[in-house]
Motif scaffolding. Structure first.
Motif, PDB file in Angstrom:
ATOM      1  N   ALA A 162      44.616  33.688  30.943  1.00  0.00           N
ATOM      2  CA  ALA A 162      45.085  34.886  31.651  1.00  0.00           C
ATOM      3  C   ALA A 162      45.457  34.548  33.084  1.00  0.00           C
ATOM      4  O   ALA A 162      44.853  33.681  33.718  1.00  0.00           O
ATOM      5  CB  ALA A 162      44.004  35.969  31.646  1.00  0.00           C
ATOM      6  N   GLU A 177      46.189  38.853  37.258  1.00  0.00           N
ATOM      7  CA  GLU A 177      46.561  40.242  36.973  1.00  0.00           C
ATOM      8  C   GLU A 177      46.202  40.620  35.533  1.00  0.00           C
ATOM      9  O   GLU A 177      45.670  41.721  35.276  1.00  0.00           O
ATOM     10  CB  GLU A 177      48.057  40.432  37.210  1.00  0.00           C
ATOM     11  N   GLU A 178      46.467  39.719  34.611  1.00  0.00           N
ATOM     12  CA  GLU A 178      46.103  39.970  33.210  1.00  0.00           C
ATOM     13  C   GLU A 178      44.585  40.034  33.053  1.00  0.00           C
ATOM     14  O   GLU A 178      44.059  40.864  32.283  1.00  0.00           O
ATOM     15  CB  GLU A 178      46.673  38.866  32.319  1.00  0.00           C
ATOM     16  N   GLU A 222      43.233  43.422  34.120  1.00  0.00           N
ATOM     17  CA  GLU A 222      43.370  44.444  33.081  1.00  0.00           C
ATOM     18  C   GLU A 222      42.299  44.277  32.011  1.00  0.00           C
ATOM     19  O   GLU A 222      41.779  45.262  31.476  1.00  0.00           O
ATOM     20  CB  GLU A 222      44.755  44.350  32.445  1.00  0.00           C
ATOM     21  N   ARG A 223      41.963  43.040  31.705  1.00  0.00           N
ATOM     22  CA  ARG A 223      40.986  42.769  30.649  1.00  0.00           C
ATOM     23  C   ARG A 223      39.564  43.112  31.080  1.00  0.00           C
ATOM     24  O   ARG A 223      38.753  43.574  30.266  1.00  0.00           O
ATOM     25  CB  ARG A 223      41.068  41.290  30.249  1.00  0.00           C
ATOM     26  N   ARG A 279      48.253  30.659  34.445  1.00  0.00           N
ATOM     27  CA  ARG A 279      47.114  31.199  33.711  1.00  0.00           C
ATOM     28  C   ARG A 279      45.894  30.273  33.814  1.00  0.00           C
ATOM     29  O   ARG A 279      46.020  29.050  33.898  1.00  0.00           O
ATOM     30  CB  ARG A 279      47.458  31.420  32.239  1.00  0.00           C
TER      31      ARG A 279
END
Length: 348
Positions: free
Chosen positions: A43, A46-47, A50-51, A80
């Protein structure tokens, strides 16, 4: 002055200080479930936000720090971060080495630094019960995987005749049981055996009782608040002590009580930290861990109790054997060992 040696020492200092400061980030990763979340899939910050529901700016710094320390991988092409299978096993699996729990315990013990510093001046003690709760939870969570890996598969079979007794149904006392992990492991492996766990720390016993209830074994596993010198019961087929004899102010009194409580053909399973009798042989990474923990936890606890002993985590086999012999035991042998522990089989 040799400037190359100065630079070499400063290099060690940078490594140590970086590891010390990183301990807080590891503990945060543990508390917030960040390692488990990162183990799911790679990730970007930013990802990952969200997680996990955490703030992306904090996560950015955290992820970069993990990668800088080798606790995560980074893919420059995608931006990532990820955990390798091996990193995930050590950082995100509670049944793996559970590295974050060790950092949690370490941070917990360091909270007591002002009190430990004062104890240096006065010679007084600081009891186990006086530490922050992170010590209790961290120590239990970190030590448990090692007991899972060794107690039933290796250590019990290394004791003469004990496996057969436990299979048939035996009476067991688990002294200094803490949160009860070893008591539960033994009871779950041997359904006909009953276990009485004891610890002087009331909060730990409350948590142990809760764990026994959740595991559905309260008919076979009970816990009491008692010291190693006052635990109840006699004619035990097996008495167990895990990484705690060296913490006691009166290990001799504890050993004498164990001898009284054992059946004539009973066995004492004594697990202690791995240590050499030769001081300089303990000057290695494991020894450094144990001496540091002993300075903050083991020696202060023993000095907080009557008895006059302060064995410390690196006492060595000769010192342990002396306590056992002075208590009147005649059988003493090293039954097994790991890089972290020595397992002794003791008989009346």
């Amino acid at each position: 002055m040799d400037h190359e040696k100065v630079n070499e020492f400063l290099g060690r200092f940078v490594t140590d200080l970086g590891a010390t400061e990183a301990a807080g980030s590891v503990a945060i990763g543990h508390r917030l479930g960040l390692y488990r979340a990162l183990a799911e899939r790679p990730a970007t910050p930013e990802e990952f936000a969200e997680r996990t529901g955490c703030h992306p700016r904090y996560l950015t710094e955290w992820l970069r720090g993990q990668a800088a320390g080798g606790y995560a991988d980074y893919e420059p092409e995608t931006g990532r971060f990820a955990l390798t299978e091996e990193q995930a096993f050590c950082l995100a699996d509670p049944n793996g080495p559970n590295v974050p729990a060790a950092f949690l315990a370490a941070l917990g013990m360091l909270r007591a630094e002002p009190r430990i510093a004062e104890a240096f001046r006065t010679g007084g003690g600081v009891g186990w019960h006086e530490h922050h709760e992170d010590v209790f939870f961290g120590v239990d969570a970190f030590y448990r995987p090692g007991y899972v890996a060794e107690l039933i598969p290796s250590w019990i079979p290394a004791l003469e005749g004990v496996d057969a007794k436990l299979t048939a149904g035996a009476r067991v006392a688990d002294i200094g049981c803490g949160l009860g992990s070893t008591s539960l492991l033994l009871a779950e492996a041997y359904p006909r055996t009953t276990v009485v766990g004891s610890d002087y720390h009331g909060t730990s016993i409350e948590l142990a009782r809760k764990k026994a209830s959740e595991a559905g074994v309260t008919d076979r596993v009970t816990f009491e608040v008692a010291t190693a010198q006052t635990f109840v019961g006699t004619d035990y087929d097996l008495v167990m002590t895990f990484d705690c004899l060296h913490d006691m102010g009166d290990p001799l009194g504890a050993a004498r009580r164990v001898r009284e409580a054992l059946a004539p053909d009973g066995t004492w399973l004594l697990v202690e930290p791995f240590a050499s009798d030769t001081v300089e042989d303990n000057f290695n990474p494991v020894g450094r861990l144990y001496y540091s923990g002993s300075t903050f936890l083991c020696v202060p606890n023993s000095l907080s109790q009557p008895g006059g002993y302060a064995l410390g985590a690196q006492a060595g086999e000769t010192a342990v054997r002396q306590v056992i012999t002075d208590a009147g035991f005649t059988g003493f042998r090293r039954a097994a060992q790991t890089p972290f522990n020595v397992v002794y089989e003791i008989r009346p």
